[in-house]
Scaffold this motif. Sequence first.
Motif, mmCIF file in Angstrom:
data_model
loop_
_atom_site.group_PDB
_atom_site.id
_atom_site.type_symbol
_atom_site.label_atom_id
_atom_site.label_comp_id
_atom_site.label_asym_id
_atom_site.label_seq_id
_atom_site.Cartn_x
_atom_site.Cartn_y
_atom_site.Cartn_z
ATOM 1 N N CYS A 149 -40.010 -46.398 -4.364
ATOM 2 C CA CYS A 149 -40.830 -45.316 -3.804
ATOM 3 C C CYS A 149 -40.029 -44.569 -2.742
ATOM 4 O O CYS A 149 -39.530 -45.184 -1.790
ATOM 5 N N VAL A 151 -41.122 -42.593 -0.588
ATOM 6 C CA VAL A 151 -41.875 -42.438 0.662
ATOM 7 C C VAL A 151 -41.783 -43.687 1.530
ATOM 8 O O VAL A 151 -41.473 -43.619 2.714
ATOM 9 N N CYS A 152 -42.055 -44.857 0.925
ATOM 10 C CA CYS A 152 -42.177 -46.075 1.742
ATOM 11 C C CYS A 152 -41.166 -47.172 1.403
ATOM 12 O O CYS A 152 -41.047 -48.151 2.134
ATOM 13 N N CYS A 181 -44.796 -45.511 -5.276
ATOM 14 C CA CYS A 181 -45.613 -46.707 -5.458
ATOM 15 C C CYS A 181 -47.067 -46.272 -5.677
ATOM 16 O O CYS A 181 -47.410 -45.099 -5.506
ATOM 17 N N CYS A 184 -48.710 -44.599 -2.402
ATOM 18 C CA CYS A 184 -48.185 -43.272 -2.045
ATOM 19 C C CYS A 184 -48.459 -42.255 -3.151
ATOM 20 O O CYS A 184 -48.656 -41.068 -2.879
HETATM 21 ZN ZN ZN Z 1 -44.842 -45.910 -1.387
#
Ligand code: ZN
Length: 210
Positions: A149, A151-152, A181, A184
């Motif tokens: 992911c 983002v995270c 993920c 997100c």
């Molecule tokens: Zn994520």
Amino acid sequence: MFIEPNISGERRGWIEVICGSMFSGKTEELIRRLKRAKIAHLKVEIFKPAIDIRFDENNVVSHDSNLINSTPIDNSQTILLMASDVDIVGIDEAQFFDDEIMNVCETLALRGIRVIVAGLDMDYLGKPFGQMPKLLAIADFITKLHAICVVCGNIANNSYRKKPHGSQVLLGELDLYEPRCRKCYHEAMENDKTLQAELQSSFNNAPKLF
Ligand code: ZN
């Protein structure tokens, strides 16, 4: 990592499916298995749908430019005609094939051929993609790969489309799609009204990637 079954006696075919989101390394894993088979002097044929011409017409090309010769085809049944004298059949981007692909894989396996199929299991709306659910159901071996992911940093199962639909058909382009993920992905979908509207109207339509 997939360990090739050690089967002695009469040659038996089987079906392996490699699935996952975009950027999860499906094609790299397909190429890895096929290269090992070539080292073992096995005869390999690789097919991909003619729609997948993003980088090179005659090669299966992954994002890291690892490539291997392949044949683009329009109809999955063509595989049966072109794979008459082989040990292994590789099929890339299987989600784009027609609904005969499952029967084609079964027929090949019954001929004693090892069939290795790679494809996206979900489209960008998070729905099962094309014939992939059926291929996963009939597979002898399944490998689900994950991207990361963006983002995270957790493992990613979803392919999130960042931009509205454009006129160009682009597959696997990092500026259009990114791996996310579950958490997100769904947070972004809830905030994206355009994608939400498409999701609502898509229930009676075919899966969408573009
Ligand atoms: Zn994520």
